[in-house]
Design a protein around this motif. Structure first.
Motif, PDB file in Angstrom:
ATOM      1  N   SER A 260       0.834  -1.205   0.000  1.00 52.92           N
ATOM      2  CA  SER A 260       0.000   0.000   0.000  1.00 52.92           C
ATOM      3  C   SER A 260       0.868   1.254   0.000  1.00 52.92           C
ATOM      4  CB  SER A 260      -0.919   0.007   1.227  1.00 52.92           C
ATOM      5  OG  SER A 260      -1.831  -1.063   1.193  1.00 52.92           O
ATOM      6  N   LYS A 261       1.954   1.209   0.780  1.00 50.64           N
ATOM      7  CA  LYS A 261       2.861   2.358   0.855  1.00 50.64           C
ATOM      8  C   LYS A 261       3.599   2.564  -0.461  1.00 50.64           C
ATOM      9  CE  LYS A 261       6.553   4.315   3.716  1.00 50.64           C
ATOM     10  NZ  LYS A 261       7.414   4.095   4.909  1.00 50.64           N
ATOM     11  N   ASN A 266      -4.490   2.439  -0.310  1.00 51.41           N
ATOM     12  CA  ASN A 266      -4.737   1.629   0.874  1.00 51.41           C
ATOM     13  C   ASN A 266      -5.452   0.346   0.482  1.00 51.41           C
ATOM     14  OD1 ASN A 266      -5.397   0.505   3.339  1.00 51.41           O
ATOM     15  ND2 ASN A 266      -5.975   2.451   4.269  1.00 51.41           N
TER      16      ASN A 266
END
Length: 439
Positions: A260-261, A266
């Motif tokens: 997600s990062k 997300n």
């Protein structure tokens, strides 16, 4: 990398770029994916096929929103080896199937109730030491391979020659990991295996005869229930393998957070953790129905995404299709089979150590205080029970041992000892849980 422009999740690259980018992901997963079946006595060709099919299933279940590649899971190596001795490969596949079912059950519960309960059940103070047990528990496997231990005779055969090959392989792997840059830094395992293989060839440890005799096209040795065998059910095998899924689910959550990062979306919220866990479980079930090892999301491929900034699920799917095709090329499977155990042993020394170190890193990253007696007790008991090989014999045919027992004991200690708020550390994912668990 020459390609710097970001390609979105649903973008389709031009066919020539698509091919190159998919090959990169294939190389990134290849070394680790074939190492697991090599160590456990399963078929590397089947592992490649089940890896590709599992990844395609994962992409479908996550609605094409998560660019993740799934390959053979290292967490199941020791349970597979132990389970094979009890019920053969057929018995292992039952255990693998049920581990996949656990993923499905957890996905349903998360969809219904949210994720807080699983975070409370598996805090860093439990998962970190269990991951350390996974790596350290395999240390003897790596050394026995590196020094060419003959299990039948119970002795090391020409240990210095083989250990020299293993050390050179290890050195090349370390050098590649430290000094190479870009994509090449993501495939040190592949460089190590190739370098060690070349040395082993010049030392007379490689026989190309089977490769020359192998057909170009060959159907892998699938292990399919009710087709090639009658399923062999064993409670002991279930007790060995199913609890490991608890740990791999925790690792899955960590991978989703990192992914997600990297991508900037997300994935725990959309498409949802329940979908990604279900996809992981279905991939493992597919592998169990074909005779391959359980699958898991690969950090190596997440690294490729981070460097290339190419997030297209079509690129991931391309790598998955290639993996399936590779599984049917007989000469590739024969070539893999010619790799000396010393070469794989050299790579394994580093890989298994990294697994253990990643458990320690989990404790550090989450800022878990081992100065607190509660945390020190839980981690200490997990390490000794898991590495020491303790077991509980429930009945004559049912035994809980090793990592499975260590995981269960760790969870019980976490639940019954006072001061649960100290188990979560300071990581944002666990924020708020410590307040609800104060005694």
């Amino acid at each position: 990398m020459a390609i710097q422009q970001e390609i979105g999740i649903h973008e389709v690259p031009r066919w020539n770029k698509w091919l190159i980018l998919s090959i990169q992901h294939l190389f990134a997963m290849f070394g680790a994916t074939i190492l697991v079946p090599y160590l456990t006595g399963l078929s590397p060709a089947v592992a490649l096929v089940s890896s590709g099919l599992g990844t395609l299933a994962y992409i479908l279940i996550t609605q094409g929103n998560v660019p993740a590649y799934l390959g053979s899971s290292f967490a199941f190596i020791a349970p597979i080896i132990a389970s094979t001795a009890i019920g053969g490969i057929e018995g292992v596949m039952i255990g693998s199937f049920m581990a996949g079912v656990v993923y499905g059950v957890v996905a349903i519960v998360i969809k219904t109730t949210g994720i807080n309960w699983i975070m409370k059940l598996l805090p860093p103070i439990v998962v970190g030491p269990v991951i350390m047990v996974i790596g350290l528990g395999l240390a003897n496997v790596a050394i026995n391979m590196a020094m060419n231990f003959d299990h039948g005779a119970g002795v090391f055969v020409d240990p210095m020659l083989h250990f020299t090959v293993a050390l050179v392989t290890l050195s090349i792997t370390i050098f590649s990991s430290i000094f190479f840059r870009g994509f090449f830094s993501l495939v040190p395992i592949l460089f190590g295996i190739v370098g060690g293989y070349v040395l082993a060839y010049f030392l007379g440890l490689v026989d190309f005869g089977p490769v020359q005799e192998a057909a170009w096209f060959r159907v892998p040795d699938f292990v399919i229930p009710f087709v090639t065998h009658t399923p062999n059910f064993s409670w002991t095998i279930l007790a060995l393998m199913v609890p490991i899924s608890i740990v791999t689910i925790s690792e899955h959550i960590g991978d989703q957070m990192v992914l997600s990062k990297v991508v900037g979306q997300n994935f725990i919220e959309k498409p949802g953790l329940h979908r990604s866990i279900l996809g992981d479980g279905v991939a493992t079930i597919i592998a169990s129905l074909l005779g391959g090892p359980p699958n898991t999301t690969y950090g190596e491929n997440i690294g490729v995404l981070a460097i290339t900034r190419v997030f297209s699920v079509f690129v991931i799917a391309g790598a998955a299709v290639m993996a399936v095709l590779f599984g049917f090329i007989g000469k590739i499977e024969a070539l893999i089979a010619t790799i000396p155990t010393a070469v794989m042993g050299g790579v394994s020394i580093l890989l298994f150590g990294i697994i253990a170190s990643s458990g320690l890193r989990m404790l550090i990253d989450n800022k878990v205080n081992l100065g607190h007696k509660r945390n020190l007790i839980i981690s200490s008991v997990i390490l000794v029970v898991g590495i020491g090989g303790a077991f509980i014999e429930l009945t004559e045919n049912v035994q809980i041992a090793g990592m499975a027992l260590a995981t269960i004991i760790g969870i019980i200690l976490h639940l019954v000892l006072s001061g649960k708020e100290h188990s979560y550390g300071k990581y944002p994912l666990f924020a708020g849980l410590e307040d609800t668990d104060k005694d």
